[in-house]
Design an enzyme around this catalytic site. Structure first.
Site, short mmCIF file in Angstrom:
data_model
loop_
_atom_site.label_atom_id
_atom_site.label_comp_id
_atom_site.label_asym_id
_atom_site.label_seq_id
_atom_site.Cartn_x
_atom_site.Cartn_y
_atom_site.Cartn_z
N HIS A 413 0.84 -1.20 0.00
CA HIS A 413 0.00 0.00 0.00
C HIS A 413 0.87 1.25 0.00
O HIS A 413 1.75 1.40 0.85
CB HIS A 413 -0.92 0.01 1.23
CG HIS A 413 -1.86 1.18 1.25
ND1 HIS A 413 -1.92 2.07 2.29
CD2 HIS A 413 -2.75 1.61 0.31
CE1 HIS A 413 -2.84 3.01 2.02
NE2 HIS A 413 -3.34 2.75 0.84
N HIS A 483 -6.16 4.39 -6.15
CA HIS A 483 -7.30 5.04 -5.51
C HIS A 483 -7.13 6.55 -5.55
O HIS A 483 -6.01 7.06 -5.47
CB HIS A 483 -7.45 4.55 -4.06
CG HIS A 483 -8.13 3.22 -3.98
ND1 HIS A 483 -9.20 2.98 -3.16
CD2 HIS A 483 -7.92 2.09 -4.68
CE1 HIS A 483 -9.62 1.73 -3.33
NE2 HIS A 483 -8.85 1.16 -4.23
N GLU A 484 -8.27 7.24 -5.73
CA GLU A 484 -8.31 8.70 -5.88
C GLU A 484 -7.52 9.23 -7.09
O GLU A 484 -6.98 10.33 -7.03
CB GLU A 484 -7.83 9.42 -4.61
CG GLU A 484 -8.62 9.11 -3.36
CD GLU A 484 -8.05 7.93 -2.58
OE1 GLU A 484 -6.84 7.65 -2.71
OE2 GLU A 484 -8.82 7.27 -1.88
N GLU A 502 -10.09 3.13 -8.14
CA GLU A 502 -11.28 3.51 -7.40
C GLU A 502 -11.94 4.62 -8.23
O GLU A 502 -12.78 4.35 -9.05
CB GLU A 502 -10.90 3.99 -5.99
CG GLU A 502 -12.12 4.33 -5.15
CD GLU A 502 -11.71 4.92 -3.80
OE1 GLU A 502 -12.34 4.57 -2.80
OE2 GLU A 502 -10.77 5.74 -3.77
N GLU A 508 -16.74 2.12 0.78
CA GLU A 508 -16.24 2.66 2.06
C GLU A 508 -17.13 3.78 2.60
O GLU A 508 -17.26 3.95 3.82
CB GLU A 508 -14.81 3.17 1.90
CG GLU A 508 -14.69 4.34 0.93
CD GLU A 508 -13.25 4.69 0.57
OE1 GLU A 508 -12.37 3.84 0.73
OE2 GLU A 508 -13.02 5.84 0.14
#
Lengths: 716, 716
Positions: A413, A483-484, A502, A508
């Site tokens: 991550h 993501h983002e 994402e 979420e």
């Protein structure tokens, strides 16, 4: 053949100067008309049979410190070719993709500007249109700055629209459904909930934009192959229902710095009388470049569990300690008192590895493993994470050995906190760290305002960054889940290691916001997913939540969470809930274990944006099918035939359905699981609860099952 | 001892609330008075004996979205300590540096802001003052944005000032000399010649700023240890002769993003009745942090020649071909027709290697070796160079083998063209390339506007970049020579691999601009070099030039070019001219071969900014001295004693002097070389021509020389 055809067209063009031209799609249903208006402005129209999809709309580009590419054009030449070929994606919704279109390439010339030229290339497919601007290398035209793009998508009426606010920094909004004339982005759903946002204005919306006309015409507007150019948003004229391109600016207010020869991304318009065709369209993939990756053997569609939802429901934290001031490298973490709530511990990671290994899940995502989470967000801070220093209670070496022994991969991550400057500076070291410890996939994150300050998530600088990352990861044989980022535009064809993004409002939000309304998952496939796979993180079994002392819940039934593994396409699917919640319902978890993540075929059985979707998919290289049916807040009966199954073969269909008393709000966690014998004559009838769904696995029946199981009967 | 002293002071402070405090420098000559004015604004005054250097001046910081640190202060406590220690630089102008100061640390408190505190730390040396702001970690004060710094340097009168325009992007101006009241940065010398510039306004100037009062007081204002903060420029109030800090903004208009605890750079004021003391001051080095590099064995002061001046005088080009549109990676260079004028060829590099090897020069710099130079500048283009792809006529592997066989190092060149985004993305690969081929030093360049767009060369983002590069190069054991960076602030103490910077108007301007006026080199040591060594690239022998068909010339005599190797301090010195020009004058080149680049001692024999400088330096670990004497446009006689030589020892002084008919404009290339016996009783008398100079090597006399050489006699 093509060349010959091309030459003939050229010849024709030179003989008779063309002022407009019409082409038809291979099946003759879609037609494009290109024409010049009185001011020498290039225009196009798009028709589906008798219906007008796009009325006459102007095309053009404005330049900084140079005359615009907008008017005063004449046609220098037009070329048309027809292409009909097929190609095989490395992974996807279908085994083979047909790329069949009629192309019209119009070379325009501005006589008053010493014959400066601009090429506009149209590709007309049976289910949609793509066009782009091509900037030719020519005398005194090499480096240029785009100050504005003047592409119009002029609609015929006040269509029903599924929209989120136009925003340069985020796309994590809930969808509003309204007439074009009723759009107010400042009052759009969930606007107040979003932390980092740059809403453009009341009448701006994002793409992919889904529309439906009163004549039941379905239209989707987006772009393909967004590279070295800012993302396009749309400005809505609420008087005449004209949409026009709004490019994301850079830190100094320009839109794009370009060097000829080069091209814009493709502007895409999907159009059909059938909603299902929007979901099956391959126009955007076909408009992207083929894979740049030679050896693709290391790229693997996969499922993962992990330490993630724990933090969203506040049973654990990303941060290790309760301190509120971290300066990278200045802290002796071993001397810091842990809060005791840290999620990414060696012990908990080993439990997830055990669970994944036991149930055949490929990966374990671990967020919050590296130092810096104590004050990671909201400070517009340059040095947040170093991507290589674990917290003292996370033993990288031990865990990698343990995961390997259990045949499981830990997923890395990399949260950047928006400090892309810092990530780019540390990326090489971060990749060396991954290689050293055997990580082969990474989930990246871009929460917060971007550094370099003044840049937006959707600007040219960041678009170049996302592609740079995908490219560099490909060179390092690393798979990517971003993501983002900016919303996808089909680049996963070119960079198949870029498994998912994402770039929308994921599951979420159900944990700590007004959440995702029951219709949310019936809209996403018609909007965000038109650009590419989404890491929606489905599979929440503990639907009723208590987060920070507040009652929250996921806005679906449990059966609908299962159905999402089929309706929400992604080659990377997370089983997002805590493993403890799965262990309580292993019968339901069986579907997540069984469902495939890569497919040979896909059938859209039912589809209406904002209402319901039912999809059947055939697992890669298997005679197995998986079906997902979902509905919005309205309970409904879903009926469909299994005629896509092989003739004269018996299968066992295991149906994971809502219980009679299921209701997303009143009773979301009840479900029933039944198995029946079915064949290609079977027609299924399923009762979907309010925001409910059904998930079905279909596998060839064993001799034993043929004896013991009943045939499916309607009404059962 | 220190602690005890500290505690006593604390005690004292709590007993009697202090409203002001005076401290004296170790030798009592400089005195600092700190006081609070009626508005609770902190102020300071600086005196040198009876003379006022800085009259009462306010201190303060303004914050974005937070109350300012400017007024409403009371004194919480004051601490004083005295430090007297010595340290040894790895390389430098002297063997050992004394760090001797009186420190006053004032902790201020804003009672109306729940006792929010700010610490201002003063260090008073015998030759100057340093002070900085320290932002303490405290309740509700962690992340903050500096919107403005309010530091005043209030001068007493309309002093004579040696200045260049305040500019956020460049410092490559010629110096103007005027009264403070006469400063007009928009009309400063050579402003029109500078391509990429961001002049702040008519009454803004850069530091280091050199001033001289009517009382013959010499004052220099600059900063030390510029890290994670923007560079400071100075705003001049031409009515009351007050200077105030002007920080370089970032892309969104802020000055600095900081996180407590942290500190500003040191603001420095050097002051003396002797100009020479400005040149010998070690205040700025003492205010910087000690070396961060543990093993420094690989760091080597050195001389280099190279393929560089060729391009400035247009006998060769950086680019390989006459094309004007390069897109990285899209060109098959082997198929491109070379222009035939490319400088960085394998053959020419080998010639330079031969020359360097023959004459004991350590390095050969090669610019224009890598693809991208055809359209490298002025396009604000993100992807300009990849730093790893040589032109087809530059054989990296062959050259490295050849250089190694000749005991010479090739010096890498990384021109970024201002696209720092691109450099940071490719840096790791570029370093791997250097390591693979045995490069251990690199000259970087930052020509043009910065990418990330909106950032300036002197802003916080770029300051962080320069330090990041020095740091990363240290980790890779690479030495750095940065061109077009922010001007130095003594960081070469902390990063001794950062040998030199350009960061001022170098010799190169003589090749293609109005050039550097004869006084230029007599000002630089009092301004730019106060911050650190400069890669001025002296040693041009072919002074009369014909560039692009225009008559140009270096604005000095040849002897002055030699003297610069002593007067213009740098551990990295280039012999900048074409080797062919040296081969024509090997007798004069002998001085460049002999002169040291690292020193045990330095004596300023004569110095007046804008007029003349004479410096003697003792070579590292040797009984050898080198003297450089230069003058401005006025011819002069330089007289000085050699009393710094050892007693009772005979030396041979070889004097490289202007010829009687030498004149920078009329006859710059004549010179005379004579050798004499000298000792510590000898006084030399040298005739310096208009913009002329003299270079002298002094070595112990051999028995043979004692017999054959004459003793030096004045007037000879």
């Amino acid at each position: 053949m093509l060349n010959l055809h091309l030459n003939q067209t050229l010849l024709f063009c030179f003989q008779n100067l063309v002022f407009g031209q019409k082409i038809e799609s291979p099946n003759k249903k879609l037609s494009l008309t290109f024409a010049m208006n009185a001011d020498g402005e290039p225009t196009y129209r798009l028709n589906l049979g008798e219906k007008t999809v796009i009325r006459e709309s102007r095309l053009g580009i404005e330049l900084k410190d140079k005359p615009a590419f907008t008017k005063g054009f004449s046609i220098f030449k037009t070329d048309t070719i027809t292409v009909n070929q097929t190609w095989k994606p490395i992974w996807g919704e279908v085994k083979e993709i047909r790329n069949n279109y009629k192309e019209l390439a119009v070379t325009l010339q501005q006589n008053s500007l010493s014959d400066r030229k601009l090429l506009i290339r149209f590709r007309l497919f049976d289910d949609g249109l793509g066009f782009r601007y091509e900037f030719l290398e020519q005398k005194d035209f090499q480096y240029f700055i785009i100050s504005d793009e003047k592409t119009e998508f002029n609609l015929t009426a006040d269509h029903k629209t599924f929209w989120i606010p136009g925003d340069y920094d985020t796309n994590e909004y809930a969808y509003s459904t309204s007439k074009l004339s009723e759009i107010d982005a400042l009052k759009g759903k969930s606007v107040q909930e979003i932390g980092t946002k740059s809403v453009i204005g009341a009448n701006f919306v994002q793409t992919p934009l889904m529309l439906k006309t009163d004549e039941n015409l379905y239209i989707n507007i987006h772009e393909a192959a967004l590279v070295n150019y800012p993302a396009m948003h749309l400005k809505v004229n609420q008087q005449n229902f004209s949409l026009s391109s709004q490019l994301t600016p850079d830190a100094v207010g320009n839109k794009a710095f370009l060097q000829a020869p080069c091209k814009s991304p493709w502007r895409t318009i999907l159009a059909s009388n059938k909603a299902a065709d929007i979901l099956t369209s391959k126009v955007i993939l076909n408009l992207n470049e083929p894979s740049k990756i030679k050896d693709e053997s290391w790229i693997k569609p996969q499922k993962m569990v992990g330490i993630w939802w724990d933090m969203h429901v506040n049973t654990a934290t990303w941060n290790y300690a309760d301190i509120n001031n971290v300066q990278l490298g200045s802290i002796d973490w071993k001397a810091v008192k842990p809060s005791g709530k840290h999620g990414a511990t060696t012990e908990r990671t080993m439990k997830y590895i055990d669970f994944a290994s036991k149930h055949g899940i490929d990966g374990v995502l671990v967020e919050g493993w590296n130092v810096g989470w104590e004050d990671w967000a909201g400070n517009w801070k340059e040095e947040v994470f170093d991507f290589v220093t674990p917290y003292p209670d996370f033993d990288v070496e031990k865990l990698q050995k343990y995961a390997a022994s259990k045949n499981v991969k830990i997923v890395m991550h990399h949260e950047t906190s928006g400090s892309v400057t810092n990530y780019e500076r540390r990326m090489d070291e971060a990749f060396r760290f991954m290689k050293k410890y055997g990580y082969d996939a990474v989930k990246t994150g871009y929460v917060g305002r971007i550094i370099p300050r003044g840049e937006f998530h959707d600007g040219q600088w960041m678009v170049n960054h996302y592609v740079h990352v995908a490219n560099k990861m490909a060179q390092n044989q690393i798979m990517l889940d971003a993501h983002e980022p900016v919303r996808p535009t089909g680049l996963h064809r070119t960079y198949p290691n870029w498994l998912a993004c994402e770039a929308a409002r994921g599951n979420e939000f159900n944990a700590w916001s007004s959440g995702n309304p029951p219709e949310h998952e019936t809209i996403l496939p018609f909007t965000r997913l038109v650009g590419g796979p989404m890491d929606y993180t489905p599979g929440i079994f503990q639907i009723k939540l208590d987060v920070y002392g507040k009652k929250e819940q996921v806005h679906t039934t449990l059966a609908k969470q299962l159905a999402l593994y089929v309706t929400m396409y992604s080659p990377l699917q997370m089983a997002a809930d805590l493993f403890e919640n799965y262990e309580k319902k292993l019968d339901a978890f069986q579907f997540i274990k069984d469902v495939a993540v890569d497919w040979d075929d896909t059938k859209i059985l039912e589809a209406e944006p904002g209402d319901y979707i039912t999809i059947a998919r055939q697992a890669k290289s298997k005679d197995e099918w998986y079906i997902g049916a979902i509905t919005d807040e309205n309970a409904r009966i879903s009926e469909f035939s299994l005629n896509f199954l092989k003739e004269n073969a018996k299968y066992v269909a295991t149906i994971y359905a809502d219980a009679p008393d299921s209701h997303w709000e009143k009773n979301p966690m009840t479900y029933q699981i039944q198995s029946f014998l079915v064949d290609n004559k079977t027609a299924l009838k399923l009762n979907l609860a309010s925001s409910g769904g059904a998930a079905i696995s279909i596998k060839p029946a064993t001799a034993d099952q043929l004896k013991t199981l009943k045939a499916y009967k309607k009404g059962k």
